[in-house]
Design an enzyme around this catalytic site. Structure first.
Site, short mmCIF file in Angstrom:
data_model
loop_
_atom_site.label_atom_id
_atom_site.label_comp_id
_atom_site.label_asym_id
_atom_site.label_seq_id
_atom_site.Cartn_x
_atom_site.Cartn_y
_atom_site.Cartn_z
N CYS A 1 0.85 -1.17 0.00
CA CYS A 1 0.00 0.00 0.00
C CYS A 1 0.90 1.24 0.00
CB CYS A 1 -0.94 0.11 1.18
SG CYS A 1 -2.09 -1.26 1.31
N ARG B 1 3.83 -0.24 -4.94
CA ARG B 1 3.52 -0.74 -3.59
C ARG B 1 2.18 -1.46 -3.53
NH1 ARG B 1 6.80 1.74 0.24
NH2 ARG B 1 5.35 1.13 1.86
N TRP C 1 -2.65 -2.76 -1.67
CA TRP C 1 -2.28 -4.16 -1.84
C TRP C 1 -3.10 -4.87 -0.77
CZ3 TRP C 1 0.14 -7.97 1.16
CH2 TRP C 1 0.61 -9.08 0.46
N ASN D 1 -1.58 2.53 5.56
CA ASN D 1 -0.71 1.43 5.13
C ASN D 1 -0.31 0.67 6.38
OD1 ASN D 1 1.27 -0.23 4.01
ND2 ASN D 1 2.83 1.34 4.19
N GLY D 2 -0.56 -0.64 6.40
CA GLY D 2 -0.22 -1.45 7.57
C GLY D 2 -1.37 -2.38 7.89
N GLU E 1 17.44 -17.87 -7.62
CA GLU E 1 17.01 -16.52 -7.99
C GLU E 1 16.41 -16.52 -9.41
OE1 GLU E 1 16.30 -13.94 -6.53
OE2 GLU E 1 16.38 -12.34 -8.01
N LYS F 1 12.58 -15.32 -10.23
CA LYS F 1 12.22 -14.30 -11.25
C LYS F 1 11.17 -14.87 -12.20
CE LYS F 1 13.37 -11.39 -9.78
NZ LYS F 1 14.21 -11.18 -8.63
N GLU G 1 7.71 -15.06 -10.45
CA GLU G 1 7.15 -13.74 -10.18
C GLU G 1 6.51 -13.08 -11.39
OE1 GLU G 1 10.84 -11.86 -8.61
OE2 GLU G 1 9.38 -10.66 -7.52
N HIS H 1 18.23 -37.18 -6.31
CA HIS H 1 17.66 -37.67 -5.06
C HIS H 1 16.16 -37.45 -5.00
CE1 HIS H 1 21.61 -38.61 -3.55
NE2 HIS H 1 22.02 -37.41 -3.90
N LYS I 1 6.12 -4.22 -4.14
CA LYS I 1 7.57 -4.00 -4.03
C LYS I 1 8.05 -4.00 -2.58
CE LYS I 1 11.52 -2.85 -5.91
NZ LYS I 1 12.14 -4.01 -6.57
C1 F6R Z 1 11.76 -10.50 -5.74
C2 F6R Z 1 11.60 -9.49 -4.73
C3 F6R Z 1 11.25 -9.91 -3.35
C4 F6R Z 1 12.08 -9.11 -2.34
C5 F6R Z 1 11.63 -9.42 -0.91
C6 F6R Z 1 12.50 -8.70 0.11
O1 F6R Z 1 12.05 -9.96 -6.98
O2 F6R Z 1 11.73 -8.34 -5.00
O3 F6R Z 1 11.43 -11.28 -3.16
O4 F6R Z 1 13.42 -9.45 -2.51
O5 F6R Z 1 10.30 -9.03 -0.74
O6 F6R Z 1 12.44 -7.31 -0.07
P1 F6R Z 1 13.56 -6.35 0.52
O7 F6R Z 1 14.84 -6.69 -0.17
O8 F6R Z 1 13.07 -4.98 0.19
O9 F6R Z 1 13.63 -6.63 1.99
#
Ligand code: F6R
Length: 590
Positions: free
Chosen positions: A2, A27, A73, A99-100, A463, A467, A470, A486, A585
């Site tokens: 949010c 956000r 969000w 937000n929260g 990773e 990606k 996501e 395994h 984000k």
């Molecule tokens: C993936 C991504 C998330 C963040 C995670 C932690 O692309 O962006 O997995 O890495 O939410 O966020 P931060 O790094 O802001 O603590």
């Protein structure tokens, strides 16, 4: 999650508010809403992304010099128009964006309903305007009603509140959710994050938890929850709003991948500061990384590096699991928190716990974010603003900081020299775009992908798979190359592409053989290997040839191929990679 914005201006506020809230769409984008004050509260809201709602109801067409807005969000209540913020009291005299999460909202809601309040949404937030209404009806003024209300709230909240009877001010509150103040020429601003206000001003006041703000056009008062005034510094932000724009790229994600060579250079320039910080780390005999998501994967590479290069026992704990592992912390343990946003609720909570027993270091991208103010030591990753929800350039900048940390802790000049070449070499990876577009076309219909790597390159596999999940909504699984036999080998058939991370080095032969085992079961293999590797040339299906670097350095380059692969599969599938569904984000709820 949010985003909230508020401004008190010397002109019509809605156009500025909507432009600002658009900068926070990363956000959350389940719904958008705006409220302003004239002689009444004017409200417009709807579910969907800002542009979709704006084209239906013209969000900027609303009078008033004071207003608040919100992108959501969803946590409590579906992403509907009714649940979109701002939320109001019974008589529409008070309007709130939040937000929260209000953890005790159910009890408060029951109490207020019994007293005759009518609720219009399923959200936790709506208890706030009704509580303020209740206390104002009991005779308290606006500020005291807000103060009494927040004493009753359990949970996290950044709030911006307007009242019809107080048409010259916004009251803001910060408690465990981010909120900053912008001080401008045309008025003053509140926002969840700096990019929201950069078009208007670069003068920012960072707020702490348990602070209340009265925002007027020509003045800002900040006080604690007992209403004692607090003096705060104004910080001048050095990056501008253009740095947070797309700059000719179709998506922020692609722009941010293209910024990686520069980000690597900028982050390497932190080397001296990191060298100074590590002088204080000589007493530690154990290291513990704590992080989430992509930052967790960067931490895993840190674990491989520290164990192999310095020999200090190291572990990596997901921030959301930290409470089960913190009993053995002591003053000989250094706890390193990795976070892009510096606002991840799980990571903040873990940091607060770790601080009680151990020294803490935070590696953070967002300057002035909550975690930078809690940790004992801070290293900034210098990636600049990252807008796309999927982390790309910030991951690389975290890795550069970790490599520098390890090189300085181990006084490893050879590693430092290797790092100097990385920025130039990373440019070469960007030339793979056309080849990757072809691979993306071929595999866009795949239902599952495997990514395998060994040692330093196993976290790259994780990773790469993250990606993919996501931004393409394809199931991807990262696995240590030697572990497939395994169990997961049972899943392999000709419908599952397997990405093999195969840089030269001591692990090469074993990983190569694992790929042959997979190939023998019919899977298509996409290899990321070195340009001088003749062994893979005629055997494999798709090869991305990378600069000739050893497996210890490969995580800094090979991930770029995987970021581009996910990006182009998402484009093939017509998905907006900057705004993947269900994600945000900055994850400011536990
Ligand atoms: C993936 C991504 C998330 C963040 C995670 C932690 O692309 O962006 O997995 O890495 O939410 O966020 P931060 O790094 O802001 O603590």
């Amino acid at each position: 999650m949010c985003g909230i914005v508020g401004c008190v201006l010397n002109k019509k506020a809605a156009p500025t508010i909507i432009d600002s809230i658009k900068k926070l769409e990363y956000r959350g984008y389940d719904s958008i809403g705006i409220a302003t004050v004239t002689d009444t509260i004017n409200l417009k809201k709807g579910s969907g992304k800002i542009n979709e709602v704006d084209s239906e109801i013209n969000l900027k067409d609303i009078d008033g010099n004071i207003g608040i807005a919100h992108v959501r969000w969803a946590t409590h209540g579906n992403p509907t128009k009714e649940n979109a913020h701002p939320h109001c009291d019974c008589k529409n005299n008070i309007s709130v964006v939040h937000n929260g999460i209000i953890e005790n909202y159910k009890e408060l809601r029951q109490e207020l309903i019994k007293e005759g309040h009518i609720f219009k949404s399923d959200t936790d937030t709506e208890v706030i305007p009704h509580l303020i209404e209740k206390y104002m009806m009991e005779g308290q003024d606006f500020l005291t009603s807000v103060q009494t209300t927040i004493k009753r709230l359990v949970g996290s909240y950044a709030l911006a509140i307007i009242s019809k009877d107080n048409p010259h001010e916004i009251i803001g509150v910060r408690n465990e959710s981010p909120l900053i103040v912008g001080v401008g020429e045309n008025g003053n601003y509140l926002a969840s994050d700096v990019p929201a206000i950069l078009n208007e001003t670069n003068k920012v006041i960072y707020l702490e938890d348990k602070e209340i703000i009265i925002l007027k056009q020509d003045n800002v008062q900040i006080m604690d929850f007992d209403l004692n005034p607090i003096k705060k510094e104004i910080t001048t932000i050095t990056w501008n709003s253009e740095m947070a724009e797309k700059g000719g790229f179709e998506h922020f994600m692609l722009k941010e991948i293209y910024e990686e060579p520069q980000v690597i250079k900028d982050t390497l320039s932190e080397s001296k500061k990191i060298q100074e910080i590590v002088q204080k780390f000589k007493k530690f005999n154990r290291i513990c990384f704590v992080a989430c998501g992509t930052s967790y994967h960067a931490s895993l590479i840190g674990e491989y590096l520290i164990e192999s290069q310095i020999g200090i026992p190291t572990e990596v704990i997901l921030a959301s699991e930290f409470e089960y592992f913190n009993k053995t912390l002591d003053d000989h343990t250094l706890v390193i928190f990795i976070t892009q946003s510096g606002e991840t609720a799980d990571t903040i909570k873990a940091l607060k716990v770790a601080k009680e027993k151990s020294e803490t270091l935070a590696i953070v991208n967002v300057v002035g974010s909550s975690i930078t103010r809690e940790a004992d030591h801070v290293i900034y990753t210098r990636a600049g603003p990252e807008i796309s929800v999927a982390a790309t350039k910030t991951y690389l900048s975290q890795l550069i900081c970790i490599y520098l940390l390890v090189a300085h802790m181990g006084e490893n000049q050879e590693l430092l020299h290797k790092l100097d070449e990385i920025s130039d070499l990373s440019e070469e990876l960007l030339t793979h775009e056309e080849q990757i577009k072809e691979i993306a076309k071929k595999y866009k219909f795949a239902k599952d992908f495997f990514y395998i790597g060994r040692g330093f390159n196993y976290p790259t596999a994780l990773e790469g798979a993250l990606k993919l999940k996501e931004i393409t909504y394809i199931h991807g699984e990262g696995y240590p190359a030697g572990e497939l036999k395994h169990g997961p080998l049972a899943l392999i058939d000709d419908n599952i592409p397997v990405v093999g991370i195969l840089p030269p080095g001591p692990s090469y032969n074993k990983t190569y053989n694992n790929l042959q085992e997979i190939r023998a079961r019919g899977a298509d293999i996409i290899i990321l290997g070195a340009s001088n590797d003749t062994q893979i040339d005629d055997v494999e299906d798709k090869i991305l040839f990378n600069p000739i670097i050893d497996e210890i350095i490969a995580p800094l380059l090979y991930i770029i191929d995987l970021q581009l692969l996910s990006y182009y599969i998402s484009i093939e599938k017509n998905i907006d990679p900057d705004k993947p569904k269900n994600l945000a984000k900055s994850v400011t709820v536990e």
